[in-house]
Motif scaffolding. Sequence first.
Motif, PDB file in Angstrom:
ATOM      1  N   MET A   1       0.849  -1.171   0.000  1.00  0.00           N
ATOM      2  CA  MET A   1       0.000   0.000   0.000  1.00  0.00           C
ATOM      3  C   MET A   1       0.892   1.231   0.000  1.00  0.00           C
ATOM      4  SD  MET A   1      -3.183   0.837   2.523  1.00  0.00           S
ATOM      5  CE  MET A   1      -2.217   0.811   4.015  1.00  0.00           C
ATOM      6  N   VAL A   2       0.635   2.156  -0.865  1.00  0.00           N
ATOM      7  CA  VAL A   2       1.413   3.384  -0.981  1.00  0.00           C
ATOM      8  C   VAL A   2       0.618   4.522  -0.373  1.00  0.00           C
ATOM      9  CG1 VAL A   2       2.538   4.983  -2.557  1.00  0.00           C
ATOM     10  CG2 VAL A   2       2.493   2.538  -3.090  1.00  0.00           C
ATOM     11  N   THR A   3       1.249   5.258   0.541  1.00  0.00           N
ATOM     12  CA  THR A   3       0.559   6.373   1.172  1.00  0.00           C
ATOM     13  C   THR A   3       1.493   7.563   1.247  1.00  0.00           C
ATOM     14  OG1 THR A   3      -0.717   7.059   3.116  1.00  0.00           O
ATOM     15  CG2 THR A   3       1.249   5.720   3.515  1.00  0.00           C
ATOM     16  N   ASN A   4       0.937   8.738   1.350  1.00  0.00           N
ATOM     17  CA  ASN A   4       1.720   9.967   1.481  1.00  0.00           C
ATOM     18  C   ASN A   4       1.815  10.364   2.944  1.00  0.00           C
ATOM     19  OD1 ASN A   4       2.116  10.293  -1.317  1.00  0.00           O
ATOM     20  ND2 ASN A   4       0.097  11.252  -1.532  1.00  0.00           N
ATOM     21  N   VAL A   5       3.040  10.679   3.402  1.00  0.00           N
ATOM     22  CA  VAL A   5       3.260  11.099   4.776  1.00  0.00           C
ATOM     23  C   VAL A   5       4.064  12.382   4.770  1.00  0.00           C
ATOM     24  CG1 VAL A   5       3.156   8.756   5.702  1.00  0.00           C
ATOM     25  CG2 VAL A   5       5.357   9.699   4.978  1.00  0.00           C
TER      26      VAL A   5
ATOM     27  N   GLY B   1       2.173  -1.720   5.024  1.00  0.00           N
ATOM     28  CA  GLY B   1       1.362  -2.900   4.804  1.00  0.00           C
ATOM     29  C   GLY B   1       2.054  -4.170   5.262  1.00  0.00           C
ATOM     30  N   TYR B   2       1.430  -5.271   4.971  1.00  0.00           N
ATOM     31  CA  TYR B   2       1.940  -6.583   5.384  1.00  0.00           C
ATOM     32  C   TYR B   2       3.313  -6.854   4.779  1.00  0.00           C
ATOM     33  CZ  TYR B   2       1.891 -11.660   6.209  1.00  0.00           C
ATOM     34  OH  TYR B   2       2.204 -12.937   6.609  1.00  0.00           O
ATOM     35  N   VAL B   3       3.469  -6.629   3.470  1.00  0.00           N
ATOM     36  CA  VAL B   3       4.723  -6.951   2.781  1.00  0.00           C
ATOM     37  C   VAL B   3       5.881  -6.073   3.246  1.00  0.00           C
ATOM     38  CG1 VAL B   3       5.877  -7.002   0.538  1.00  0.00           C
ATOM     39  CG2 VAL B   3       3.596  -8.003   0.790  1.00  0.00           C
ATOM     40  N   PRO B   4       5.736  -4.726   3.317  1.00  0.00           N
ATOM     41  CA  PRO B   4       6.843  -3.911   3.836  1.00  0.00           C
ATOM     42  C   PRO B   4       7.262  -4.298   5.255  1.00  0.00           C
ATOM     43  CG  PRO B   4       5.280  -2.516   2.690  1.00  0.00           C
ATOM     44  CD  PRO B   4       4.644  -3.866   2.801  1.00  0.00           C
ATOM     45  N   ASP B   5       6.277  -4.618   6.118  1.00  0.00           N
ATOM     46  CA  ASP B   5       6.615  -5.036   7.480  1.00  0.00           C
ATOM     47  C   ASP B   5       7.355  -6.365   7.471  1.00  0.00           C
ATOM     48  OD1 ASP B   5       5.405  -2.775   8.342  1.00  0.00           O
ATOM     49  OD2 ASP B   5       3.772  -3.747   9.436  1.00  0.00           O
ATOM     50  N   LEU B   6       6.938  -7.286   6.600  1.00  0.00           N
ATOM     51  CA  LEU B   6       7.621  -8.577   6.501  1.00  0.00           C
ATOM     52  C   LEU B   6       9.050  -8.387   6.003  1.00  0.00           C
ATOM     53  CD1 LEU B   6       7.685 -11.665   6.534  1.00  0.00           C
ATOM     54  CD2 LEU B   6       6.648 -11.633   4.243  1.00  0.00           C
ATOM     55  N   ILE B   7       9.226  -7.534   5.008  1.00  0.00           N
ATOM     56  CA  ILE B   7      10.579  -7.268   4.493  1.00  0.00           C
ATOM     57  C   ILE B   7      11.465  -6.713   5.596  1.00  0.00           C
ATOM     58  CG2 ILE B   7      11.901  -5.830   2.902  1.00  0.00           C
ATOM     59  CD1 ILE B   7       9.589  -6.039   0.928  1.00  0.00           C
ATOM     60  N   GLU B   8      10.929  -5.826   6.421  1.00  0.00           N
ATOM     61  CA  GLU B   8      11.717  -5.248   7.506  1.00  0.00           C
ATOM     62  C   GLU B   8      12.112  -6.308   8.529  1.00  0.00           C
ATOM     63  OE1 GLU B   8      13.720  -2.468   9.825  1.00  0.00           O
ATOM     64  OE2 GLU B   8      13.095  -2.470   7.715  1.00  0.00           O
ATOM     65  N   LEU B   9      11.195  -7.224   8.860  1.00  0.00           N
ATOM     66  CA  LEU B   9      11.530  -8.306   9.795  1.00  0.00           C
ATOM     67  C   LEU B   9      12.619  -9.210   9.228  1.00  0.00           C
ATOM     68  CD1 LEU B   9       7.964  -9.347  11.069  1.00  0.00           C
ATOM     69  CD2 LEU B   9       9.706  -8.061  12.335  1.00  0.00           C
ATOM     70  N   LEU B  10      12.525  -9.520   7.941  1.00  0.00           N
ATOM     71  CA  LEU B  10      13.545 -10.361   7.306  1.00  0.00           C
ATOM     72  C   LEU B  10      14.880  -9.613   7.208  1.00  0.00           C
ATOM     73  CD1 LEU B  10      11.435 -11.995   4.438  1.00  0.00           C
ATOM     74  CD2 LEU B  10      12.295 -13.119   6.503  1.00  0.00           C
ATOM     75  N   ARG B  11      14.826  -8.318   6.948  1.00  0.00           N
ATOM     76  CA  ARG B  11      16.063  -7.532   6.859  1.00  0.00           C
ATOM     77  C   ARG B  11      16.815  -7.535   8.186  1.00  0.00           C
ATOM     78  NH1 ARG B  11      18.220  -3.085   8.324  1.00  0.00           N
ATOM     79  NH2 ARG B  11      16.372  -2.497   9.564  1.00  0.00           N
TER      80      ARG B  11
ATOM     81  N   PHE C   1      -5.000  -7.214   8.308  1.00  0.00           N
ATOM     82  CA  PHE C   1      -6.148  -7.810   7.612  1.00  0.00           C
ATOM     83  C   PHE C   1      -7.361  -8.062   8.493  1.00  0.00           C
ATOM     84  CE2 PHE C   1      -2.457  -9.455   5.086  1.00  0.00           C
ATOM     85  CZ  PHE C   1      -2.678  -8.651   3.993  1.00  0.00           C
ATOM     86  N   GLU C   2      -7.234  -7.951   9.797  1.00  0.00           N
ATOM     87  CA  GLU C   2      -8.354  -8.297  10.668  1.00  0.00           C
ATOM     88  C   GLU C   2      -8.935  -7.089  11.377  1.00  0.00           C
ATOM     89  OE1 GLU C   2      -7.154 -11.459  13.242  1.00  0.00           O
ATOM     90  OE2 GLU C   2      -6.716 -12.839  11.579  1.00  0.00           O
ATOM     91  N   THR C   3      -8.611  -5.895  10.910  1.00  0.00           N
ATOM     92  CA  THR C   3      -9.207  -4.692  11.472  1.00  0.00           C
ATOM     93  C   THR C   3     -10.554  -4.426  10.805  1.00  0.00           C
ATOM     94  OG1 THR C   3      -8.042  -3.317   9.859  1.00  0.00           O
ATOM     95  CG2 THR C   3      -6.981  -3.670  11.985  1.00  0.00           C
TER      96      THR C   3
ATOM     97  N   ASN D   1      -1.486   0.202  -4.351  1.00  0.00           N
ATOM     98  CA  ASN D   1      -0.641  -0.305  -5.400  1.00  0.00           C
ATOM     99  C   ASN D   1       0.052  -1.567  -4.899  1.00  0.00           C
ATOM    100  OD1 ASN D   1      -1.048   1.638  -7.417  1.00  0.00           O
ATOM    101  ND2 ASN D   1       0.362   3.061  -6.452  1.00  0.00           N
ATOM    102  N   CYS D   2      -0.683  -2.666  -4.861  1.00  0.00           N
ATOM    103  CA  CYS D   2      -0.129  -3.910  -4.344  1.00  0.00           C
ATOM    104  C   CYS D   2       0.636  -4.629  -5.423  1.00  0.00           C
ATOM    105  CB  CYS D   2      -1.232  -4.829  -3.815  1.00  0.00           C
ATOM    106  SG  CYS D   2      -2.188  -4.073  -2.475  1.00  0.00           S
ATOM    107  N   ASN D   3       1.627  -5.421  -5.050  1.00  0.00           N
ATOM    108  CA  ASN D   3       2.396  -6.176  -6.022  1.00  0.00           C
ATOM    109  C   ASN D   3       1.487  -7.125  -6.779  1.00  0.00           C
ATOM    110  OD1 ASN D   3       4.729  -4.967  -5.296  1.00  0.00           O
ATOM    111  ND2 ASN D   3       5.482  -6.621  -4.004  1.00  0.00           N
ATOM    112  N   GLY D   4       1.616  -7.140  -8.086  1.00  0.00           N
ATOM    113  CA  GLY D   4       0.877  -8.103  -8.902  1.00  0.00           C
ATOM    114  C   GLY D   4      -0.592  -7.800  -8.954  1.00  0.00           C
ATOM    115  N   ASN D   5      -1.340  -8.838  -9.468  1.00  0.00           N
ATOM    116  CA  ASN D   5      -2.785  -8.709  -9.600  1.00  0.00           C
ATOM    117  C   ASN D   5      -3.406 -10.062  -9.382  1.00  0.00           C
ATOM    118  OD1 ASN D   5      -3.153  -5.868 -10.709  1.00  0.00           O
ATOM    119  ND2 ASN D   5      -1.603  -6.707 -12.054  1.00  0.00           N
TER     120      ASN D   5
END
Length: 348
Positions: free
Chosen positions: A1-5, A18-28, A331-333, A344-348
């Motif tokens: 998800m792309v947002t302006n801050v 989003g889920y993917v950026p947070d997962l990437i950070e945990l793996l990093r 996803f559960e909120t 703008n999620c990866n893929g479709n």
Amino acid sequence: MVTNVVDASGQNTTKLVGYVPDLIELLRIRMGFIADIRVASSNQSYSSLVQSVVNGDYDIVIGDVTVTSTRRDIVGFSNAIFDNSLRIIMRRTSDIKVDLFSYLKPFSRNLWLILLAATGFASIILCVLERQKNEALKNRTIIASSAMSLWFSIGTIMGYGVDFHVQTAAGRLFTIGLYLLSLVLVASYTANLASDLTILKSKDIIDGLDDLKNGKIPYNRIGIRTGTAGEDFYLREISDGSRNFYPLTSRQDMYDNLLAGTIDASFMDIGIAEYITNNVYCNLTLVGEDFDKGVFGVVTPKQWLYAKDLDVNILSLREAGSLDNLKQKWFETKGCLDTTTTFNCNGN
């Protein structure tokens, strides 16, 4: 998800959340790599994403990419990063609208006009038959007698009666005819009204996947994103290989066509579907049980050097409950927020 801050200096910047950026950070943090994140185009299909790894355009792809045998044949996949299934997404059934003229719908306009003309004609005949001998009519003017005759005809046809009676034999026979007409009209009106209410209550409602298979919704009004696992499922389980669906290029394309009424239903991954319907598009809803259960995995090249290290760390995150925490967070909120965030999620 792309947002302006807005950062500390007051500048407007783009941030991935989003889920993917947070997962990437945990793996990093665990693996110590430097992430060069590139957001895939919103109209890029899963198939082209997988092929981009084969071609070397991307080192890996992390997103909602379903592990399938066809894809596994040309690329590698990590351990599951998300347990997935498909859901049917549709427009939410509209609330009942107040229609002040809905009581007229059981009969067509022509039938109402014929009934109105028949009532007027009946009042004229009754006035001719009864005016000379009926005490309620004979001492009145022509206009008053005609009005009383019209009142008698309307009351008899509608079945509630009037405050005077016919006196002649011809008038009684004519009244019997009006009672028979009333019986037919009331029965027909009641049956048509009940049918209209039943159709209104059940309009555009399906219970689940079986209704799609049985053709309750025309196939050309089912939107399917091309190049996805949902398309594979549709071709395999519903259409026997026929591409008779309405083709979609992206999730936003799906949302727009659902809201515009171009399509009536589509398939969507369960996690994103629950988030979207609970927080973004409140007038969309999920129908039936989930189906075509599978998993998302990180797409890697065949025989990738770091595949084992990636699998071990993903498994460690799962065992620690970190993946469940991310799922609950994103996803559960339930808020159905009125937001202008662009997806703008990866893929479709």
